[in-house]
Design a protein around this motif. Structure first.
Motif, PDB file in Angstrom:
ATOM      1  N   ALA A  90       0.816  -1.222   0.000  1.00 53.52           N
ATOM      2  CA  ALA A  90       0.000   0.000   0.000  1.00 53.52           C
ATOM      3  C   ALA A  90       0.844   1.265   0.000  1.00 53.52           C
ATOM      4  N   PHE A  91       2.099   1.167   0.424  1.00 52.88           N
ATOM      5  CA  PHE A  91       2.958   2.347   0.498  1.00 52.88           C
ATOM      6  C   PHE A  91       3.929   2.452  -0.684  1.00 52.88           C
ATOM      7  N   ALA A  92       3.853   1.497  -1.607  1.00 55.77           N
ATOM      8  CA  ALA A  92       4.739   1.530  -2.775  1.00 55.77           C
ATOM      9  C   ALA A  92       4.384   2.721  -3.659  1.00 55.77           C
ATOM     10  N   GLU A  93       5.398   3.294  -4.287  1.00 58.10           N
ATOM     11  CA  GLU A  93       5.167   4.438  -5.165  1.00 58.10           C
ATOM     12  C   GLU A  93       5.026   4.018  -6.614  1.00 58.10           C
ATOM     13  N   SER A  94       5.141   2.727  -6.887  1.00 63.15           N
ATOM     14  CA  SER A  94       4.981   2.248  -8.255  1.00 63.15           C
ATOM     15  C   SER A  94       4.348   0.862  -8.226  1.00 63.15           C
ATOM     16  N   SER A  95       4.031   0.352  -9.407  1.00 66.40           N
ATOM     17  CA  SER A  95       3.477  -0.997  -9.582  1.00 66.40           C
ATOM     18  C   SER A  95       2.048  -1.143  -9.081  1.00 66.40           C
ATOM     19  N   ARG A  96       1.330  -0.045  -8.982  1.00 66.66           N
ATOM     20  CA  ARG A  96      -0.075  -0.145  -8.574  1.00 66.66           C
ATOM     21  C   ARG A  96      -1.026   0.351  -9.653  1.00 66.66           C
ATOM     22  N   GLY A  97      -0.511   0.867 -10.753  1.00 65.41           N
ATOM     23  CA  GLY A  97      -1.353   1.484 -11.778  1.00 65.41           C
ATOM     24  C   GLY A  97      -2.380   0.554 -12.381  1.00 65.41           C
ATOM     25  N   LEU A  98      -1.961  -0.644 -12.794  1.00 61.77           N
ATOM     26  CA  LEU A  98      -2.909  -1.581 -13.407  1.00 61.77           C
ATOM     27  C   LEU A  98      -3.949  -2.053 -12.400  1.00 61.77           C
ATOM     28  N   TRP A  99      -3.513  -2.283 -11.157  1.00 65.87           N
ATOM     29  CA  TRP A  99      -4.466  -2.674 -10.122  1.00 65.87           C
ATOM     30  C   TRP A  99      -5.500  -1.561  -9.909  1.00 65.87           C
ATOM     31  N   LEU A 100      -5.044  -0.324  -9.870  1.00 62.63           N
ATOM     32  CA  LEU A 100      -5.946   0.802  -9.688  1.00 62.63           C
ATOM     33  C   LEU A 100      -6.934   0.901 -10.851  1.00 62.63           C
ATOM     34  N   ILE A 101      -6.450   0.744 -12.067  1.00 63.92           N
ATOM     35  CA  ILE A 101      -7.317   0.774 -13.245  1.00 63.92           C
ATOM     36  C   ILE A 101      -8.392  -0.299 -13.126  1.00 63.92           C
ATOM     37  N   GLN A 102      -7.998  -1.521 -12.767  1.00 68.68           N
ATOM     38  CA  GLN A 102      -8.968  -2.609 -12.638  1.00 68.68           C
ATOM     39  C   GLN A 102      -9.972  -2.338 -11.527  1.00 68.68           C
ATOM     40  N   THR A 103      -9.533  -1.679 -10.473  1.00 70.88           N
ATOM     41  CA  THR A 103     -10.421  -1.367  -9.358  1.00 70.88           C
ATOM     42  C   THR A 103     -11.450  -0.295  -9.737  1.00 70.88           C
TER      43      THR A 103
END
Length: 125
Positions: A90-103
C-alpha cells in the motif's frame, strides 16, 4: 494525442468532461484517473519515443462509456498483468497502476496483436 507526459493532463480532463454526462461525476472522475494511469504507463514504460502517438477513442452507449487506448510500444509483460490483480504494498510508489485501473473500471481488457497494444476500459452507467 502526442505520447508525451505533458499532454496527459489536458487529454484526461477532456475524457472526464465528455464522460460525465453519460456516467456521472464519480464515473467520469474514475475514468479520468484510470486514463491518467494507463497513459502514463504507456509513455513511461512502453518504449514510446518522442513524436509517437497514443490513439484514444471514447464511445458511449446505453450501458456506459468505453475508453480505448492504442499504442505501438512494448506490450505489457504477462507477469505484470498477472500481478495486477493484487494491490501489493500500500505504500509503494509504483506498480499499482494496473491494479488501480482494474479497481476503478467495471471491465478492463488488454490485447497485443501485430505490434498494436490495445487497452479497453469500460465504466457502467
Amino acid at each position: 494525442m502526442a505520447a508525451e507526459l505533458g499532454e496527459v493532463g489536458a487529454a484526461a480532463e477532456r475524457v472526464r468532461d465528455l464522460s460525465i454526462g453519460e456516467i456521472g461525476v464519480e464515473g467520469g472522475e474514475a475514468l479520468e484517473l484510470a486514463f491518467v494511469e494507463a497513459a502514463n504507463n504507456v509513455i513511461q514504460h512502453g518504449g514510446i519515443t518522442a513524436g509517437e502517438w497514443l490513439d484514444i477513442a471514447l464511445r458511449s452507449d446505453g450501458a456506459g462509456v468505453t475508453l480505448e487506448l492504442q499504442d505501438q510500444g512494448h506490450p505489457i509483460p504477462a507477469h505484470v498483468l498477472d500481478e495486477a490483480s493484487e494491490p501489493g504494498d500500500a505504500f509503494a510508489e509504483s506498480s499499482r497502476g494496473l491494479w488501480l485501473i482494474q479497481t476503478l473500471m467495471d471491465k478492463v481488457t488488454y490485447t497485443s496483436t501485430s505490434g498494436i497494444n490495445k487497452l479497453v476500459l469500460f465504466r457502467r452507467r
